[in-house]
Design a protein around this motif. Structure first.
Motif, mmCIF file in Angstrom:
data_model
loop_
_atom_site.group_PDB
_atom_site.id
_atom_site.type_symbol
_atom_site.label_atom_id
_atom_site.label_comp_id
_atom_site.label_asym_id
_atom_site.label_seq_id
_atom_site.Cartn_x
_atom_site.Cartn_y
_atom_site.Cartn_z
ATOM 1 N N HIS A 165 -15.336 -0.828 -17.836
ATOM 2 C CA HIS A 165 -15.087 -2.271 -17.879
ATOM 3 C C HIS A 165 -14.348 -2.660 -19.159
ATOM 4 O O HIS A 165 -13.359 -3.405 -19.104
ATOM 5 N N MET A 166 -14.793 -2.185 -20.298
ATOM 6 C CA MET A 166 -14.137 -2.550 -21.562
ATOM 7 C C MET A 166 -12.735 -1.969 -21.661
ATOM 8 O O MET A 166 -11.819 -2.612 -22.175
ATOM 9 N N ASP A 167 -12.558 -0.746 -21.167
ATOM 10 C CA ASP A 167 -11.258 -0.080 -21.299
ATOM 11 C C ASP A 167 -10.192 -0.720 -20.420
ATOM 12 O O ASP A 167 -9.005 -0.711 -20.774
ATOM 13 N N GLN A 168 -10.590 -1.296 -19.292
ATOM 14 C CA GLN A 168 -9.626 -1.805 -18.321
ATOM 15 C C GLN A 168 -9.323 -3.293 -18.479
ATOM 16 O O GLN A 168 -8.640 -3.862 -17.624
ATOM 17 N N GLN A 169 -9.806 -3.940 -19.527
ATOM 18 C CA GLN A 169 -9.537 -5.365 -19.707
ATOM 19 C C GLN A 169 -8.062 -5.600 -20.054
ATOM 20 O O GLN A 169 -7.445 -4.788 -20.759
ATOM 21 N N PRO A 170 -7.481 -6.705 -19.580
ATOM 22 C CA PRO A 170 -6.052 -6.956 -19.851
ATOM 23 C C PRO A 170 -5.750 -7.251 -21.320
ATOM 24 O O PRO A 170 -4.613 -7.052 -21.755
ATOM 25 N N VAL A 171 -6.724 -7.716 -22.084
ATOM 26 C CA VAL A 171 -6.505 -8.010 -23.502
ATOM 27 C C VAL A 171 -6.762 -6.740 -24.315
ATOM 28 O O VAL A 171 -7.826 -6.125 -24.185
#
Length: 696
Positions: free
Chosen positions: A337-343
């Protein structure tokens, strides 16, 4: 009328009397040269007089009306034409001209420290720069700043103070006499001038309007946040091909896994479980590398069903017994989840994942799991009370990705604006039932309100009490529930539970005999009810030459960590602990759990037993029950029967006697009757003692 009232009028102004007029022979007071008679003495009382408690402008020294240096102001001494308090001069200007009445500013207590400065440095600078003399009277919520000097000096000091606390609306002026009858304003300015200086009058808060427009204001609060992505699940073909009957059989064979969609309208399809790690993380090779390195063979039931739900971006409630892999069920999807965030990570301004846990030991254990399954160089920090607060602050402010915290310490950092929670997109409430038992609900609510509404939230628990249901309904959005086994309380099936009915004085001898017969590979966790019992029992074992460690809340944090590490590494094979170790203690090779004292409730019994028989191993629990524990006998019998364990006949007899005693107590309540003071109560205690006085 007292002497003081005879010499001063109702405003505190000295009354001029002809010689010989008064209640006694003493003459009217003589003022220093140049000091007007209407000078007002604030603080300890009138000059050489007794303070009146009926006058609002006069205060007794005992009321805490002190100057900056903590000394109460007195007006009964004179020096060089000035009226003095203790350590501070009031009354006239430095040029010898008469002083005006002081200007009063009302300031919130929270901002008084900003005005004073450390060690009083800022207030001294204000006095030197403006030429005024400033006195501070603190109240319960607000304080009054009294500015002495000429009108120009007062104006200058007032301007400097308002600039010092600019940006807030904490300065207010006293009301006029017409608005507050009986209270004399201490300001020399007109009402119009005061109102124009004070700015617009604050209006009362309309709470009903705030409640009605809650959604609107929350939308405004979070409208500037960046976009959030939550769905990363790509279902494998082998998983998609499974029929409903095949999935039903698998769930039944794997300890009755049950999945329920808690959305009230428009039920969603429940994802099929994954049978292998590859089916869940085939598109994330770095996750697979971690799993292969650790050596796990297949997912646990809670992991098989929870991973497809969490990777799909849905909120989850995971209910499963202790030792069933709930930590990994939320940790690995959290990495993705954290790795795939757009920011990008360096532009988020704070951590992306927050895990709230009830105890320090569990927080440290989760941090160890994060380090074991390190992914994309994510940096984690463990924040808990009792640790080095300065070091934790330094690490938080230097930049982290994952925060594992106990609610108390995190709430402390949040209130002091040392951590940014607006960047959190993945929230975990681990062991939520235990956090509620420990009274953390207010802190949890404060923390959650500062986290964005569209976050993904995971809640795990070993039980499903009313408090956990309320928390889930308040802070999870349309979650799915995955529970393994049953929502009814049940102990781990891999543990053989033995119950022994003994006398209180026999328990210590039993422990000594049990330890004497331990096998070389055995590792024992002994639970006691009180900290003092833990110290006493561990000391007795040490005196017998037995290596032992103790774990309870009164020990220093470094000692607790050392005790737990010694037990995990096998340097000691016996750990005496309170219920501090009943949750979150993950030591796979514990062979025996001994309940020296029965826990305060049956839920804690289940968690204690769950410390053994973990990760597919078998274990043994031994519980010592005394006559003082008879009210828990019926619930313990229920737990034993659900797990298919043998129920001692003495325990059944104990439960029957307690039920009989309870019925008799309800039918014939004890009432005080003759025989002197407290005679009825004493007879009630004697009856209770006689009813309990039976042997096993």
């Amino acid at each position: 009328m007292s002497d003081w009232e005879d010499e001063y009028d109702e405003r505190g102004v000295a009354v001029t009397r002809p010689p010989g007029v008064g209640t006694g022979a003493r003459a009217a007071p003589t003022f220093p040269s140049g000091v007007p008679r209407e000078v007002v003495c604030f603080g300890g009382g009138a000059p050489r007089g007794k303070p009146s408690r009926d006058r609002p402008q006069w205060r007794d020294r005992r009321d805490g009306d002190a100057g900056l240096d903590g000394a109460a102001v007195r007006g009964d001494s004179r020096d060089g034409g000035r009226w003095r308090g203790e350590g501070r001069v009031f009354g006239v200007d430095g040029d010898g001209s008469g002083s005006r009445r002081p200007v009063s500013l009302r300031v919130e207590n929270a901002l008084i420290g900003r005005i004073i400065g450390r060690g009083g440095g800022k207030i001294r600078e204000l006095e030197e720069s403006s030429g005024a003399r400033i006195k501070i009277n603190r109240g319960e919520y607000e304080g009054d700043l009294l500015i002495f000097g000429s009108s120009d000096v007062q104006q200058k000091a007032q301007t400097m103070i308002e600039e010092l606390i600019s940006g807030g609306s904490s300065v207010s002026w006293p009301q006029n006499d017409s608005e507050s009858p009986g209270v004399k304003s201490t300001s020399c300015w007109s009402r119009t001038a005061l109102q124009s200086s004070a700015g617009p009058t604050s209006t009362p808060i309309d709470w009903n309007a705030l409640r009605e427009n809650r959604e609107k204001y929350e939308t405004m609060k979070w409208q500037d946040l960046p976009a959030l992505k939550k769905d990363f699940y790509i279902e494998a073909e082998s998983v998609a091909r499974r029929s409903a009957e095949e999935v039903r059989i698998w769930r039944k064979e794997n300890n009755n896994v049950f999945v329920d969609d808690l959305r009230e309208e428009g039920k969603r399809p429940v994802p099929n479980p994954v049978y292998t790690f590859e089916e869940a993380f085939v598109d994330f090779p770095e996750i697979m590398e971690n799993i292969v390195r650790v050596g796990f063979q297949k997912p646990t039931p809670i992991q098989s069903q929870a991973w497809p739900v969490v990777l799909s971006g849905l909120d989850l409630i995971g209910i499963a017994q202790t030792g069933t892999g709930k930590t990994l069920a939320y940790l690995l999807p959290g990495f993705i989840h954290m790795d795939q965030q757009p920011v990008p990570r360096d532009q988020r301004g704070g951590p992306g994942m927050l895990v709230l846990t009830p105890t320090r030991e569990l927080a440290l254990q989760i941090e160890a799991e994060c380090n074991k399954y390190r992914y994309k160089n994510f940096k984690s920090i463990c924040v808990y009370g009792g640790g080095d607060r300065r070091a934790q602050i330094k690490m938080v402010t230097s930049g982290v990705d994952i925060v594992i915290a106990t609610p108390g310490r995190l709430n402390d950092l949040q209130m002091n604006e040392l951590i940014n929670l607006r960047s959190i997109t993945y929230l975990v409430l681990d062991e939520a039932d235990r956090m509620l038992d420990m009274g953390f609900e207010p802190q949890i609510m404060k923390i959650i309100l500062d986290i964005r509404r569209d976050r993904q939230t995971i809640m795990t628990s070993a039980t499903w009490p009313t408090g956990v249901r309320r928390l889930a309904k308040s802070y999870l959005k349309d979650p799915m529930m995955v529970y393994v086994g049953t929502l009814d309380l049940a102990a781990v099936g891999t543990v053989q539970q033995t119950v022994l009915c003994v006398q209180e004085e026999e328990k210590k001898a039993y422990i000594f005999d049990f330890i004497h017969n331990m096998e070389p590979q055995d590792k024992v966790l002994i639970f006691v009810g009180k900290k003092i019992v833990a110290d006493d029992l561990s000391s007795d074992l040490c005196l017998r030459g037995i290596a032992v460690q103790s774990l309870h809340g009164d020990r220093e944090q470094r000692d607790r960590e050392e005790a737990l590490q010694d037990f995990k590494d096998g340097r000691v094979r016996i750990l005496v602990a309170t219920d501090l170790a009943s949750r979150g203690l993950d030591v796979h090779d514990i062979t025996h759990v001994v309940n020296y004292d029965f826990p305060r409730n049956i839920e804690e019994y289940v968690h204690r037993v769950g410390r053994t028989g973990r990760a597919g191993r078998s274990g043994t629990s031994v519980t010592l029950v005394t006559r003082g524990d008879w009210k828990m006998a019926a619930e313990l019998i229920h737990i034993l029967e659900r797990a298919g364990q043998e129920v001692p006949e003495e325990l059944v007899l104990m439960a029957e006697r307690y039920e009989k005693h309870r019925r008799e107590k309800d039918m014939f309540p004890t009432k005080p009757r003759g025989g002197g003071r407290g005679g009825g109560a004493q007879r009630g205690r004697d009856r209770f003692r006689d009813d309990c006085n039976w042997r096993f």
